[in-house]
Design a protein around this motif. Structure first.
Motif, short mmCIF file in Angstrom:
data_model
loop_
_atom_site.label_atom_id
_atom_site.label_comp_id
_atom_site.label_asym_id
_atom_site.label_seq_id
_atom_site.Cartn_x
_atom_site.Cartn_y
_atom_site.Cartn_z
N ALA A 284 0.83 -1.20 0.00
CA ALA A 284 0.00 0.00 0.00
C ALA A 284 0.87 1.25 0.00
O ALA A 284 0.54 2.26 -0.64
N GLY A 285 2.01 1.18 0.70
CA GLY A 285 2.95 2.30 0.69
C GLY A 285 3.53 2.53 -0.69
O GLY A 285 3.72 3.69 -1.11
N VAL A 286 3.83 1.44 -1.42
CA VAL A 286 4.31 1.58 -2.80
C VAL A 286 3.24 2.25 -3.66
O VAL A 286 3.54 3.14 -4.47
N ALA A 287 1.99 1.80 -3.49
CA ALA A 287 0.90 2.41 -4.23
C ALA A 287 0.76 3.89 -3.88
O ALA A 287 0.49 4.74 -4.75
N LEU A 288 0.95 4.22 -2.60
CA LEU A 288 0.88 5.61 -2.15
C LEU A 288 1.94 6.45 -2.86
O LEU A 288 1.66 7.56 -3.33
N LEU A 289 3.16 5.93 -2.95
CA LEU A 289 4.22 6.67 -3.63
C LEU A 289 3.87 6.89 -5.10
O LEU A 289 4.16 7.96 -5.66
N GLY A 290 3.23 5.90 -5.71
CA GLY A 290 2.81 6.06 -7.11
C GLY A 290 1.78 7.17 -7.26
O GLY A 290 1.87 7.99 -8.19
N VAL A 291 0.82 7.22 -6.34
CA VAL A 291 -0.21 8.27 -6.41
C VAL A 291 0.42 9.63 -6.17
O VAL A 291 0.11 10.60 -6.88
N LEU A 292 1.30 9.73 -5.17
CA LEU A 292 1.97 11.00 -4.89
C LEU A 292 2.81 11.46 -6.07
O LEU A 292 2.86 12.67 -6.39
N GLY A 293 3.48 10.50 -6.74
CA GLY A 293 4.25 10.85 -7.92
C GLY A 293 3.38 11.39 -9.04
O GLY A 293 3.73 12.37 -9.70
N LEU A 294 2.22 10.75 -9.22
CA LEU A 294 1.28 11.22 -10.24
C LEU A 294 0.77 12.62 -9.89
O LEU A 294 0.65 13.48 -10.78
N MET A 295 0.47 12.84 -8.62
CA MET A 295 0.02 14.17 -8.19
C MET A 295 1.08 15.23 -8.48
O MET A 295 0.76 16.32 -8.97
N ALA A 296 2.33 14.90 -8.18
CA ALA A 296 3.41 15.85 -8.42
C ALA A 296 3.55 16.18 -9.90
O ALA A 296 3.77 17.34 -10.28
N LEU A 297 3.41 15.17 -10.75
CA LEU A 297 3.54 15.39 -12.19
C LEU A 297 2.45 16.29 -12.75
O LEU A 297 2.65 16.98 -13.75
N THR A 298 1.29 16.29 -12.12
CA THR A 298 0.20 17.13 -12.63
C THR A 298 0.26 18.56 -12.10
O THR A 298 -0.45 19.43 -12.60
N LEU A 299 1.13 18.81 -11.09
CA LEU A 299 1.13 20.13 -10.46
C LEU A 299 2.47 20.85 -10.52
O LEU A 299 2.51 22.06 -10.76
N LEU A 300 3.57 20.14 -10.27
CA LEU A 300 4.85 20.82 -10.10
C LEU A 300 5.50 21.31 -11.39
O LEU A 300 5.98 22.45 -11.45
N PRO A 301 5.58 20.51 -12.46
CA PRO A 301 6.23 21.00 -13.68
C PRO A 301 5.47 22.16 -14.31
O PRO A 301 4.27 22.34 -14.09
#
Length: 529
Positions: A284-301
């Motif tokens: 579940a932690g791995v899945a969490l990191l995936g979701v957080l990574g996706l969130m970052a890609l939609t907002l930070l760049p």
């Protein structure tokens, strides 16, 4: 069960607890919340007919030509008892219900939360958190988490508050005390935060327009109150924790689970985490990191797809405006990942059943929302909220005070107005054109005025049924006590309002006028007309 500071209690029946008992007794004389909102909605219709017939009106403080301002510059009571009013009620009854903002947010978020709950992720995560955390710090962590959750919009209301109840139950403490602590942080501390949230640019824009009635070139930044809000975060965390430990929890006493919905009481909450559960939590932690990574890609760049497409802004953006979608994705993905490894989620049927069960548990809330939505809509149509706000703020004008003590009265009036006009932006849109120019003319900056307003607006959120999520909190609470009434909930939250209002106001006075610290970057304390 935990021993330590959190077990301290006041004498069972001191004067303050007797006062709260009285508030609870009076409040519980009210009918069932669904009946209450139905009666209130009907009352608004009848009162509007009377005030409309009498021709009640106040001067609109907004500038002529602004959206929503009548040609004659007046705010008039609108009757719902005439032909137009009755037709409006009949044609909008369904729309009032389906467009009630918290309803959609809660239903969508619960689809994901249901999967996480049914898979066992929430139970395992709570047990892991509780068994590893120092018991005396749990209350502090919950209040603090509630405050910072405001950056993520509604996540505190739909996730943290019920989760806090589960944490307290797992510790052998009263679950309603945990819920109260989280509610106090999320809603009572609404304007305290470490980060700039979605409400900051909204309020700053309203303040700027009001300030330009005096100074046409004045600019108010979204960060106008940031320094003060960061300091307030730690103040509200401390007060909320102390009120929970020394007032609310002792008054609630020992929890009796006999009146609870048995589906939410998990007797295994204090069992040690099994190896299979630990493995599932890691995935579940791995899945969490995936979701957080996706969130970052939609907002930070710079090319982030969920940044504001016109300005590139990250705060005033689709990312935060649609944050409930991230809540859904977060719990759906992590819950399913946990369930697959733990063996509790094997097919799509398991996911669908979990979603259906989550929505089925919200039956009372949906019924309550139907009537609450009508009440809120009728209140807005009739202009009673705006008339109340303008009339209340006029009192401050009549006092003629010019020293810093004027802010005590200002904060108190904002807190009282908030009882009937629960939306922070709606209340400020009506009252800012009065308060901001008035206080600017006696030498105070718009940024300081806005900071004081936010104290009054936040502190009474937790005791007014006009707050959009009050019905949801009541629905959460009745799952732990089927006989709980509006009076019990208000009495439980009233100590937070009293202590927040008192000490936050003193903190504001000390911050701005004693220590002369700016409330935000580039935010002066005083203004020279």
């Amino acid at each position: 069960m935990a021993d330590g500071p959190e077990q301290a209690a006041l004498p069972a029946r001191n004067r303050f607890t007797k006062f709260l008992d009285g508030v609870e007794w009076l409040g519980n004389l009210l009918p069932h919340p669904v009946t209450l909102f139905a009666v209130l909605a009907l009352s608004i219709v009848l009162i509007s007919g009377l005030l409309g017939w009498l021709g009640v009106a106040v001067i609109d403080p907004r500038p002529a030509g602004a959206p929503g301002v009548a040609a004659d510059g007046m705010i008039r009571a609108v009757s719902l008892l005439d032909g137009d009013g009755i037709r409006r009620i009949f044609t909008n009854l369904v729309g009032n219900f389906t467009s009630f903002a918290p309803l959609g947010v809660v239903l969508v978020a619960m689809l994901g939360v249901g999967v996480a709950e049914k898979s066992g992720l929430l139970s395992a995560a709570v047990r892991s958190m509780v068994l590893s955390a120092p018991p005396h710090m749990v209350t502090v962590a919950i209040v603090f988490a509630g405050i910072v959750s405001n950056t993520a919009s509604e996540v505190g209301y739909v996730v943290l508050i019920p989760l806090a109840a589960g944490i307290f139950y797992a510790l052998g403490r009263h679950p309603l005390a945990g819920m109260a602590a989280a509610f106090a942080g999320v809603s009572g501390g609404y304007s305290a935060n470490l980060l700039i949230g979605t409400i900051d640019p909204l309020l700053a824009g309203i303040t700027q327009e009001a300030a330009r009635l005096i100074d046409p070139d004045y600019v108010v930044l979204a960060t106008a109150n940031w320094y003060f809000m960061v300091g307030s975060t730690f103040l509200i965390t401390a007060i909320g924790s102390l009120v929970t430990i020394f007032i609310v929890e002792p008054k609630l006493g020992k929890y009796d689970p006999s009146g609870a919905d048995p589906t939410i009481l998990d007797d295994r909450m204090m069992e040690a985490i099994a190896p299979k559960e630990r493995k599932a939590l890691r995935w579940a932690g791995v899945a969490l990191l995936g979701v957080l990574g996706l969130m970052a890609l939609t907002l930070l760049p710079e090319w982030g797809v969920l940044r504001n497409p016109d300005t590139g802004d990250r705060i005033d953006s689709p990312f935060f405006k649609g944050f409930v979608v991230w809540i859904l994705i977060f719990f759906l993905v992590t819950g399913y990942a946990y369930g697959r490894v733990a063996g509790t989620m094997k097919t799509d049927r398991d996911v669908i059943d979990a979603m259906a069960a989550a929505l089925a548990s919200l039956g009372l809330y949906i019924v309550l929302v139907f009537f609450a939505a009508q009440f809120v809509a009728f209140f807005g149509w009739t202009n009673l909220g705006a008339i109340t706000a303008v009339t209340g703020s006029q009192f401050l004008l009549d006092t003629g005070m010019t020293g810093p003590l004027v802010f005590f009265f200002f904060i108190l009036i904002c807190a009282l107005i908030n009882l009937s006009l629960g939306s922070a932006s709606a209340q400020w849109a009506v009252t800012a054109p009065i308060f901001v120019p008035m206080l600017m003319l006696i030498g105070y900056s718009p940024e300081v005025i806005q900071a004081a307003y936010r104290i009054g607006d936040s502190t009474t959120n937790i005791i007014t049924p006009m707050m959009s999520y009050f019905g949801l909190i009541l629905a959460w609470a009745t799952r732990y006590d089927r006989n709980l009434g509006v009076g019990t909930l208000i009495a439980m939250m009233l100590p937070y309002t009293i202590f927040f209002l008192l000490f936050w106001s003193l903190f504001f006075m000390g911050w701005t006028f004693l220590l002369d610290i700016p409330v935000g970057p580039g935010s002066p304390t005083f203004y020279t007309p």
